[in-house]
Scaffold this active site. Structure first.
Site, mmCIF file in Angstrom:
data_model
loop_
_atom_site.group_PDB
_atom_site.id
_atom_site.type_symbol
_atom_site.label_atom_id
_atom_site.label_comp_id
_atom_site.label_asym_id
_atom_site.label_seq_id
_atom_site.Cartn_x
_atom_site.Cartn_y
_atom_site.Cartn_z
ATOM 1 N N HIS A 49 -23.305 -30.723 -3.645
ATOM 2 C CA HIS A 49 -22.845 -29.358 -3.378
ATOM 3 C C HIS A 49 -23.934 -28.321 -3.629
ATOM 4 C CE1 HIS A 49 -21.896 -29.319 -7.811
ATOM 5 N NE2 HIS A 49 -22.305 -28.082 -7.679
ATOM 6 N N ASP A 94 -20.668 -36.715 -4.796
ATOM 7 C CA ASP A 94 -21.338 -35.429 -5.019
ATOM 8 C C ASP A 94 -22.748 -35.617 -5.549
ATOM 9 O OD1 ASP A 94 -21.647 -32.707 -4.925
ATOM 10 O OD2 ASP A 94 -20.722 -32.336 -6.874
ATOM 11 N N SER A 120 -25.567 -27.261 -12.296
ATOM 12 C CA SER A 120 -25.211 -28.381 -11.423
ATOM 13 C C SER A 120 -26.462 -29.134 -10.975
ATOM 14 C CB SER A 120 -24.456 -27.873 -10.195
ATOM 15 O OG SER A 120 -23.202 -27.368 -10.560
#
Length: 400
Positions: free
Chosen positions: A132, A162, A236
């Site tokens: 993402h 992911d 992230s």
């Protein structure tokens, strides 16, 4: 006799007065004498019980600075740019006449940018990050802690876990040491390293709060490490490391009501990330098994209503036409108890067990059909690619 008593009393009074004056005005005159009267073993005992704080002079420091120094240079900041959205209606003269020019000026043409982190896992320049972070990006820039910058090439992505793999072309790259998440235990200290809110590289500490977190609705395949180390937007794709600086996870998501850390963060174990990375480097994709069934939890009420002699397994609620399960003879109402020798008791376990099977190879399913126990051989298919939308998750009743 009375005279001698008066002389003694006066002498004592004068001596006490002198002692009071000395203790008030010149206390240092009295301390050496007191210290000299202490036994030698008391001095040694005091020194042993309260050693001077000389940790810095001995080269040892409290905290986790060594782990940070080992891991931090290999954690990078990622800026992913996306082309500005094209609005075909806005280009239509009729639309502009009736609705006006929306998004005028530079704002309409400004590319969208996203910030995240990544981890250098190979001296050849391969990086691990989250899908993402780079999904849909037309340009990916990587900045190292030493100030060097490079444009990254996208090697491959796996939206269902992911994860994404990038590659940069730079020399003398710092590389993080890959640890093992299998040795982690709840309560172990971990550090989260990344670039939260684009403030610069940041190290936070916490513990492993839980292991094997799943069914959170974050990814299709979930097996998260939960930690209370502060993870915020921008972290992230960054590193979760142990106290020795070894990479044990890729920071992925947080539970938050306001966008900030609430002490509930999730990381993908490095064991899972490494399998995905190896598949992307080897094949350009992650090939997972698929049989084409829809599932539900097997509840005690259902087992009692249909007089099933078992209360554990996964209920087959539907079978896709022409899917491997349909061709093998699996029917709605069957209860799957094992997949290739692996016991399954929930739809999530069934999903993971089927996905772990190699496509285009046979496997045996243990099935309970009414009062009959059966074994069905099925030719495992390859799991179809998920749609390209941002939300690609399947719930407990999704296809397996």
């Amino acid at each position: 006799m009375r005279k001698l008593w008066l002389i003694f009393a006066q002498t004592t009074t004068v001596a006490m007065a002198i002692l009071f004056v000395l203790s008030t005005l010149k206390p240092e005159w009295l301390r050496p004498a007191a210290s000299a009267n202490l036994p030698a073993f008391n001095q040694a005992a005091l020194s042993a019980a309260y050693p001077p704080a000389t940790a810095a002079s001995s080269g040892q420091r409290a905290g986790y600075s060594m782990a940070s120094r080992r891991a931090a240079p290999a954690v990078v900041s990622i800026t992913a740019s996306k082309a500005p959205p094209r609005n075909s209606e806005a280009q239509d003269p009729w639309f502009r006449f009736h609705f006006g020019q929306r998004g005028r000026g530079k704002e309409a043409m400004r590319p969208q940018t996203g910030l995240g982190s990544g981890v250098i896992v190979s001296a050849d320049g391969y990086l691990l990050t989250n899908n993402h972070v780079v999904e849909g990006a037309s340009d990916i820039e990587v900045m190292l802690t030493d100030g060097r910058q490079a444009r990254a090439a996208l090697v491959g992505t796996d939206p269902e876990s992911d994860l994404a793999v990038l590659k940069i072309e730079l020399e003398r790259l710092p590389v993080i040491h890959l640890g093992t998440a299998d040795s982690l235990q709840v309560g172990d200290v971990v550090l989260a390293i990344g670039n939260p809110f684009n403030v610069g590289q940041t190290v936070t500490s916490g513990i492993v709060s839980a292991l094997g977190r799943s069914q959170l609705g974050i990814n299709t395949f979930e097996n998260f490490i939960q930690t209370d180390a502060a993870i915020n937007p921008g972290n992230s794709g960054g590193a979760l490391v142990d106290v020795d600086g070894n990479l044990v996870g890729i920071n992925t998501a947080i539970y938050s009501r306001n966008g900030g850390s609430l002490g509930i963060g999730f990381a993908i174990p490095i064991s899972s990330a490494r399998l995905v990375m190896d598949a992307l480097l080897r094949d350009g994709q992650v090939a997972r098994g698929w049989i084409g069934v829809q599932t539900r939890e097997l509840t005690p009420e259902f087992a009692e209503a249909f007089k099933l002699p078992l209360v554990s397994g996964v209920l087959i609620s539907g079978v896709l036409a022409n899917a491997p399960a349909a061709k093998a003879g699996v029917k709605p109402g069957d209860v799957l108890t094992k997949v290739g020798g692996t016991a399954v008791q929930s739809p999530a376990q069934l999903l993971a067990a089927v996905a772990a099977l190699p496509p285009l190879k046979p496997a045996t399913l243990a099935v309970q059909r009414g009062e009959r126990q059966m074994e069905i051989e099925v030719m495992i298919g390859q799991r179809p690619k998920p749609p390209t939308q941002v939300q690609q998750l399947e719930g407990p009743g999704g296809e397996r």
